[in-house]
Every structure is written in structure tokens, then in C-alpha cells.
Design a protein around this motif. Structure first.
Motif, short mmCIF file in Angstrom:
data_model
loop_
_atom_site.label_atom_id
_atom_site.label_comp_id
_atom_site.label_asym_id
_atom_site.label_seq_id
_atom_site.Cartn_x
_atom_site.Cartn_y
_atom_site.Cartn_z
N ARG A 1 -11.38 4.92 9.36
CA ARG A 1 -12.23 5.96 8.82
C ARG A 1 -12.04 7.22 9.64
NH1 ARG A 1 -16.75 2.25 10.16
NH2 ARG A 1 -17.41 2.63 12.31
N LYS B 1 -5.34 3.05 5.22
CA LYS B 1 -5.84 2.03 4.29
C LYS B 1 -5.52 0.63 4.79
CE LYS B 1 -5.68 4.92 0.12
NZ LYS B 1 -5.02 5.17 -1.18
N ILE C 1 0.84 -1.20 0.00
CA ILE C 1 0.00 0.00 0.00
C ILE C 1 0.88 1.25 0.00
CG2 ILE C 1 -1.79 1.26 1.26
CD1 ILE C 1 -2.66 -1.46 2.43
N ARG D 1 -7.74 -0.13 7.61
CA ARG D 1 -9.14 0.11 7.23
C ARG D 1 -9.81 1.10 8.18
NH1 ARG D 1 -8.84 -5.73 6.42
NH2 ARG D 1 -8.95 -6.22 4.19
N THR E 1 -1.92 8.08 5.18
CA THR E 1 -2.99 7.50 4.35
C THR E 1 -2.76 6.01 4.11
OG1 THR E 1 -3.32 9.63 3.24
CG2 THR E 1 -4.12 7.67 2.10
N ASP F 1 -13.60 -0.75 3.78
CA ASP F 1 -13.66 -1.82 2.77
C ASP F 1 -12.43 -1.84 1.87
OD1 ASP F 1 -16.20 -2.63 3.66
OD2 ASP F 1 -17.16 -1.06 2.46
N TYR F 2 -11.34 -1.19 2.31
CA TYR F 2 -10.16 -1.14 1.45
C TYR F 2 -9.59 -2.55 1.27
CZ TYR F 2 -5.91 0.52 -0.71
OH TYR F 2 -4.89 0.74 -1.61
N TYR G 1 -12.06 3.95 4.93
CA TYR G 1 -11.34 2.87 4.26
C TYR G 1 -11.73 1.50 4.81
CZ TYR G 1 -8.37 6.66 2.53
OH TYR G 1 -7.90 7.80 1.91
#
Length: 442
Positions: free
Chosen positions: A221, A216, A139, A219, A212, A231-232, A229
Motif C-alpha cells: 500500500r 499487487k 499479474i 500486496r 504496480t 487484499d489483492y 493492494y
């Protein structure tokens, strides 16, 4: 009454559902993140021009902390927030004391020969720490390459004992804390300098980018940022059985051929094939003297992803004019292990400027020679005319000399004749006188 209780029950269910779905995915326990600004105190880290790594990592770390704290249910610590001496082991123990879910160690890079460029992420080499580190690193690498940086890859490195080479990864693994070491870019290469030299805001952008990637991966928010994120798609990396060793073998394929030579510009088009089944091709370079010296590495193309290099590439190079060339290329894999290609001899490409100048010089010499011939002919003609005039002058002078001589001779003759006449006359007169005198005596 039943309808009232029914309505109350439905309302309670709705309220319960609202609170259930409002609970962060981690439950009541917050996520604990430890950020380690690389270096500090007497350990300056990399130094290039006016930039010092320990100062840069602190700026990035503080920006990363500030951004991460905007996410729900996250607690963030820095191993140190002032310039101070701190051992690597102390940093790992600090993370253990805070019961950290992950430690992120931030760095900037330099290379020995100042010829490497790009970002890379180092991960622990074994067990679940490799799995978690690699999963996050993918990521992070996506964020860094999205910024425009070239990816040097996600790597492991072992020391002589077969353990993690980087102390922060080794000590964190011993303390059972997942960790990664992020090398954002190289300070000493022109391809990376635009990413940090424009302003301090670029360093803060690195920090927000790192935050960030963390959001991610976990996951998260953020109500404040308005992002979620949950559902990342985080890729699950299998846990390896043993230590994942770096690839120390050179690429299997490294072959070149010359497809075109532009004799006007000295531009040579090279078709190159390079492949490494254990890794990927990271850089290529070339040599014009059979491998004694090489050019600076250039990025090898990757059409699909940072770890999926193309198998061939056509590029152009410029060769010096009027020199025989022995072309050889190199291909370096993701772990900076290089392979050399076959050699191709290229005969001297004549310098068109030199040929033009030589042609102009020859034309000038030809014109000069023609002009000289004309001048010589004119000079010869003039000389002939001069000789003719001299001859005429001599002739005239000779004729004048002849006439004078003749006149002198004639005058001499006349004078002689007159003298003879006078003598004869005088003689005759005397004879006549004698004769007359004789007659008188008789």
C-alpha cells in the motif's frame, strides 16, 4: 476511579488496535527489491533504428524504482544506475548481497526474421522459484495486456544441461532469490512500435506499470499514491516436482476450409481450426504457394484470457488474380512451434479489371470493324460511281470520236464525188471539144 481506569483501558486498547492495524503486512522488515536494467557497457542489447536496448531498460528501471519507492516499507536497488559492463553473475550476487526478496530483470525484444510481436515473461523452471515467478508473471502480463500489448505468454526455457537457459534466472535461483525476466515488447515489429516510439514517457510508463505489478504481487500500500493492494487476489501457483519444460510439440489441430471467394475483389474467406492442449495458439499465418513461403504471423484470437485461445477463427485474405493458388495455413503455439494445415487448391480468379478492359477493347474493335465496313462500303460506292463516270466519259468520248470519223468519211465521199464530177465534166468537155473539132474538119 474505576470508571477512569476503565476509560483509560479502553483508550489504550483503541490506541493499540490502531497501531496494530497500521503495521504493514510484512512487519518491521522492509521489502527489498532489486531491479536489473538489461545489458549495459559494451553489451548494447537489441538495436533497432535509433533505439538501443541498454538505454531503454535504464529509463524503465529508474522509473520503476521511483514508483516503487512511493510504497510503504519498500527499499529498491538497481544493479547499476550508470552505463557500465556488468556480468550476469555479478547482478545476481548484487541481489544476494542486498538480501533481495525478488529481482526483476528488464528487457526489450527482437526476432530473427522481424516477424514476432508482443510481450512475454520468462520464469525459472523449477521449485518455488517457478511458483513465485509464475505467480508474479500473471499479474505482470495482466498489466502489459491491459496496456494493449499482445501476450506471448509466461514461459520457461532450458539449456542443453536441463537448467535455466537465461543466466539471470539461473544465477538468482542458485543464490536462492526469486526472479523473472520481462520482455516488454519487440522493437522491430510495427504492432509494438506504438508502445515505445512516441516519447520517452512511454518507457517510464512501462516502469510504473512494472512497479504496480510488484505492488499487487506483494500486496503493498502507498500513502503517497493513496492505493492499497493488501487484499489483492494473488494466485498461488503449485510448486512443481521437477523442472517445467517448454512445450516442444506442435499443435494437434490445424485444419482449414475456404467458405467464400469474392470474384470481384479476390477476397477469400478462410475458416481455420487450431488447438494445442499443452499450450495455446499464439499466431497463425498463410501460404499461397503450398507452404514454400508464408505471410507474417498474425495474432490468434483469445476471447477469455491470454493463455486460453479460441479453437477456430474465420479470416480473409486476398489472392492475386489470374493465378492458380495452393492455400495452406500455419498455427504456432506459445513456444513458437508450428503446425501446417491441409492444402486447398484454388483455381485462377479472373481479374475483373482485365475482363472489363478486354470487353471494352472487344467492343472498340467491333465498333472499329463496323466503321471500317461502312468506310469500305462507302469507298466501294464511290469507286463504282467513279467507274460509271469514267465509262460515261469514255462513251461520250467514243461517240464524239465516231461522229468525227463519220463526218470525215462523208466529207471524203463528197470530195470524191466532186472530184469524179469534175473529172467527168473535164472528160466530157474534152470529148465534146474533140467531137466539135472533128466535125469541123469534115
Amino acid at each position: 476511579m474505576k470508571n477512569i481506569w476503565k476509560k483509560i483501558s479502553v483508550l489504550l486498547v483503541i490506541i493499540a488496535g490502531f497501531f496494530f492495524f497500521s503495521i504493514p503486512s510484512r512487519g518491521e522488515e522492509p521489502l527489498i527489491i532489486v531491479i536489473d536494467p538489461g545489458h549495459g557497457g559494451e553489451n548494447l542489447g537489441a538495436e533497432y533504428e535509433s533505439y538501443t536496448e541498454k538505454e531503454m531498460t535504464m529509463t524503465v528501471a529508474k522509473a520503476m524504482k521511483e514508483e516503487l519507492e512511493k510504497y510503504d516499507q519498500v527499499v529498491v536497488y538497481l544493479t547499476h544506475d550508470v552505463d557500465m559492463n556488468m556480468s550476469i553473475e555479478q547482478r545476481a550476487l548484487f541481489a544476494k548481497e542486498k538480501n533481495a526478496d525478488f529481482l526483476f530483470c528488464l528487457h526489450f525484444n527482437m526476432s530473427v526474421n522481424h516477424d514476432l510481436f508482443g510481450a512475454e515473461v520468462w520464469v525459472p523452471a523449477g521449485g518455488e522459484f517457478y511458483s513465485k515467478g509464475y505467480s508474479f508473471a500473471q499479474i505482470e502480463m495482466g498489466e502489459l495486456t491491459g496496456l494493449g500489448l499482445y501476450s506471448r505468454g509466461i514461459k520457461t526455457k532450458l539449456n542443453d544441461r536441463g537448467d535455466n537457459y537465461y543466466g539471470i534466472l539461473r544465477y538468482c535461483s542458485e543464490q536462492q532469490i526469486p526472479s523473472v525476466l520481462i520482455e516488454h515488447c519487440h522493437l522491430d515489429h510495427v504492432k509494438d512500435q506504438d508502445f515505445y516510439q512516441q516519447s520517452e514517457e512511454q518507457l517510464k510508463e512501462f516502469g510504473r506499470l512494472d512497479a504496480t505489478a510488484v505492488a499487487k504481487y506483494f500486496r503493498l500500500r502507498s500513502t503517497a499514491l493513496g492505493v492499497d493492494y493488501s487484499d489483492y487476489p494473488v494466485e498461488e501457483v503449485p510448486v512443481p516436482e521437477g523442472m517445467v519444460k517448454p512445450d516442444k510439440t506442435e499443435p494437434e489441430t490445424c485444419r482449414i476450409e475456404v467458405t467464400d471467394i469474392n470474384k470481384e475483389t479476390g477476397e477469400v474467406t478462410v475458416f481455420m481450426e487450431a488447438e494445442d492442449s499443452d499450450s495455446y495458439i499464439l499466431y497463425y499465418n498463410y501460404s499461397l504457394d503450398g507452404g514454400n513461403t508464408y505471410s507474417m504471423p498474425e495474432a490468434w484470437p483469445r476471447a477469455k484470457a491470454w493463455d486460453q485461445s479460441d479453437i477456430d477463427y474465420s479470416f480473409t485474405i486476398y489472392v492475386p488474380f489470374d493465378q492458380p493458388i495452393t492455400l495452406r495455413c500455419g498455427a504456432g503455439n506459445g513456444f513458437d512451434v508450428w503446425a501446417e494445415s491441409n492444402e486447398i487448391a484454388i483455381g485462377p480468379v479472373e481479374d475483373p479489371q482485365r475482363l472489363k478492359e478486354e470487353k471494352e477493347r472487344e467492343e472498340q474493335e467491333r465498333l472499329a470493324a463496323a466503321e471500317q465496313l461502312l468506310e469500305d462500303a462507302a469507298s466501294e460506292k464511290n469507286a463504282a460511281l467513279e467507274r460509271k463516270e469514267i465509262d460515261l466519259d469514255k462513251l461520250e468520248a467514243g461517240q464524239e470520236s465516231t461522229s468525227s470519223t463519220e463526218i470525215l468519211i462523208i466529207m471524203a465521199l463528197i470530195t470524191a464525188i466532186l472530184a469524179c464530177i469534175v473529172f467527168v465534166s473535164f472528160f466530157m468537155a474534152k470529148m465534146i471539144h474533140l467531137l466539135i473539132r472533128g466535125n469541123k474538119k469534115q
